[in-house]
Design a protein around this motif. Structure first.
Motif, short mmCIF file in Angstrom:
data_model
loop_
_atom_site.label_atom_id
_atom_site.label_comp_id
_atom_site.label_asym_id
_atom_site.label_seq_id
_atom_site.Cartn_x
_atom_site.Cartn_y
_atom_site.Cartn_z
N ARG A 90 11.28 43.44 38.37
CA ARG A 90 10.04 42.71 38.68
C ARG A 90 9.13 42.66 37.45
NH1 ARG A 90 8.24 44.64 44.79
NH2 ARG A 90 10.00 43.65 45.87
N CYS A 91 8.81 41.45 37.02
CA CYS A 91 8.04 41.27 35.79
C CYS A 91 6.65 41.87 35.90
CB CYS A 91 7.93 39.79 35.47
SG CYS A 91 9.49 38.98 35.10
N GLU A 92 6.01 41.71 37.06
CA GLU A 92 4.62 42.14 37.18
C GLU A 92 4.46 43.65 37.13
OE1 GLU A 92 6.18 41.40 41.42
OE2 GLU A 92 6.42 40.55 39.41
N THR A 93 5.51 44.39 37.46
CA THR A 93 5.43 45.85 37.46
C THR A 93 6.47 46.51 36.57
OG1 THR A 93 6.87 45.91 39.42
CG2 THR A 93 4.48 45.97 39.81
N ASN A 94 7.35 45.71 35.97
CA ASN A 94 8.46 46.22 35.15
C ASN A 94 9.20 47.33 35.90
OD1 ASN A 94 10.09 46.36 32.80
ND2 ASN A 94 8.97 48.16 32.10
N SER A 95 9.61 47.02 37.13
CA SER A 95 10.23 48.05 37.98
C SER A 95 11.31 47.44 38.85
CB SER A 95 9.17 48.70 38.87
OG SER A 95 8.56 47.75 39.74
N SER A 107 9.48 52.68 46.96
CA SER A 107 8.78 51.52 46.42
C SER A 107 7.33 51.86 46.08
CB SER A 107 8.82 50.37 47.42
OG SER A 107 10.14 49.94 47.64
N ARG A 108 6.71 52.71 46.88
CA ARG A 108 5.35 53.15 46.57
C ARG A 108 5.31 53.83 45.19
NH1 ARG A 108 2.36 50.26 50.14
NH2 ARG A 108 2.26 51.17 52.25
N HIS A 135 7.36 50.75 42.43
CA HIS A 135 6.69 49.46 42.26
C HIS A 135 5.17 49.60 42.16
CE1 HIS A 135 10.29 47.13 42.64
NE2 HIS A 135 10.45 47.30 43.93
N GLU A 136 4.60 50.53 42.94
CA GLU A 136 3.15 50.63 43.03
C GLU A 136 2.56 51.81 42.28
OE1 GLU A 136 1.71 50.01 47.10
OE2 GLU A 136 3.71 49.28 47.64
N ARG A 137 3.42 52.66 41.73
CA ARG A 137 3.01 53.82 40.93
C ARG A 137 2.16 54.82 41.72
NH1 ARG A 137 6.05 50.91 38.19
NH2 ARG A 137 6.06 50.86 35.91
N TRP A 138 2.46 54.97 42.99
CA TRP A 138 1.85 56.04 43.75
C TRP A 138 2.39 57.37 43.25
CZ3 TRP A 138 1.16 55.56 49.75
CH2 TRP A 138 0.44 54.41 50.06
#
Length: 277
Positions: A16-21, A254-255, A258-261
């Motif tokens: 994913r480009c927006e999160t590089n993940s 994913s948290r 993708h979301e860096r929780w």
């Protein structure tokens, strides 16, 4: 070096480009496990659960890709296996080729995957196979995911670390990049500092293997630590599809990815979901 345009487009879908993940779910264990794993009975359900949880890539053989293609969302990627483990063979570490890069391209895959097992009797053939895949992927614009893991995926991480050591993972990961891998998947070497050394030695996107069944807390903590030192995600199979709630576990991953929780917060949400039933 500029990658072929086809490879660039496919890598944008894999990472994913927006999160590089990337949260990858490995559903290929029918070609690697010495016995059938019950969580793989309903593959359509697994695909749907993982996607709802935030997973964006599936590692899968072509047979079940055909069966589950109707469940795939528009932005979900398929990474096709080119190898299988000869799990019933009396000689260890034997991996066999089962498909071609051109075939994966024709079938619509966004990447190809090869499990790279070294130190076995067929190590020269293994290295030659990886080199051929790297060459074909560069020519055809297909991303190459190399699974630079310990030779056995079904022993515990502690057993494998004792038998093969950290240097095995470091050598395997670097070798795969030298031979053309665009993404490398490897085992957690035991701590953050050692994983950082692998990231530094490879200089390509790295994902962490889930491995054998471990606690939710250990899995999420491992992924958080890997992300902090340069990983772009995970590739988890058994810990998702053998989980009591594959959707909830994927969402927790994913948290973190993708979301860096933090792992602690993701674990709290996961436990609350499981408690609700």
């Amino acid at each position: 070096m500029i990658k072929p345009l086809g490879k660039e487009f496919r890598l944008k879908r894999l990472i994913r480009c927006e999160t590089n993940s990337s949260v990858i779910c490995a559903l290929d264990h029918g070609m690697t496990s010495p016995k059938f794993l019950s969580g793989l009975r309903d593959m359509k359900a697994r695909v749907n659960e993982v996607q709802r949880g935030g997973g964006n890539v599936f590692m899968m053989g072509k047979g079940f890709a055909r069966i589950t293609v109707g469940e795939f969302m528009r932005d979900t990627s398929w990474a096709m296996l080119l190898s299988a483990s000869a799990a019933g063979c009396p000689k260890p570490n034997i991996v066999v080729q089962i498909a071609e890069v051109e075939e994966a391209l024709r079938l619509g895959a966004d990447a190809v995957v090869v499990y790279v097992a070294l130190t076995g009797e067929n190590e020269p053939q293994m290295i030659r196979f990886v080199g051929e895949v790297g060459r074909e992927c560069e020519k055809l614009g297909m991303p190459f995911i190399a699974e630079a893991e310990y030779p056995s995926a079904y022993a515990t991480l502690e057993e494998l670390k004792q038998e093969y050591g950290f240097d095995y993972l470091l050598r395997n990961s670097r070798l795969c990049v030298e031979l053309g891998a665009d993404i490398v998947k490897t085992n957690w070497p035991g701590d953050q500092e050692l994983f950082a050394q692998i990231v530094e030695a490879t200089a390509v996107p790295m994902v962490v293997a889930g491995g054998t069944l471990i606690s939710d807390e250990e899995l999420l903590t491992r992924m958080e630590q890997a992300m902090e030192v340069g990983a772009i995600g995970c590739s988890v199979g058994r810990n998702i599809f053998q989980h009591e709630n594959p959707f909830a576990l994927t969402r927790a991953l994913s948290r973190v990815i993708h979301e860096r929780w933090g792992a602690k917060d993701a674990l709290e949400e996961l436990r609350a979901t499981l408690h609700q039933g």
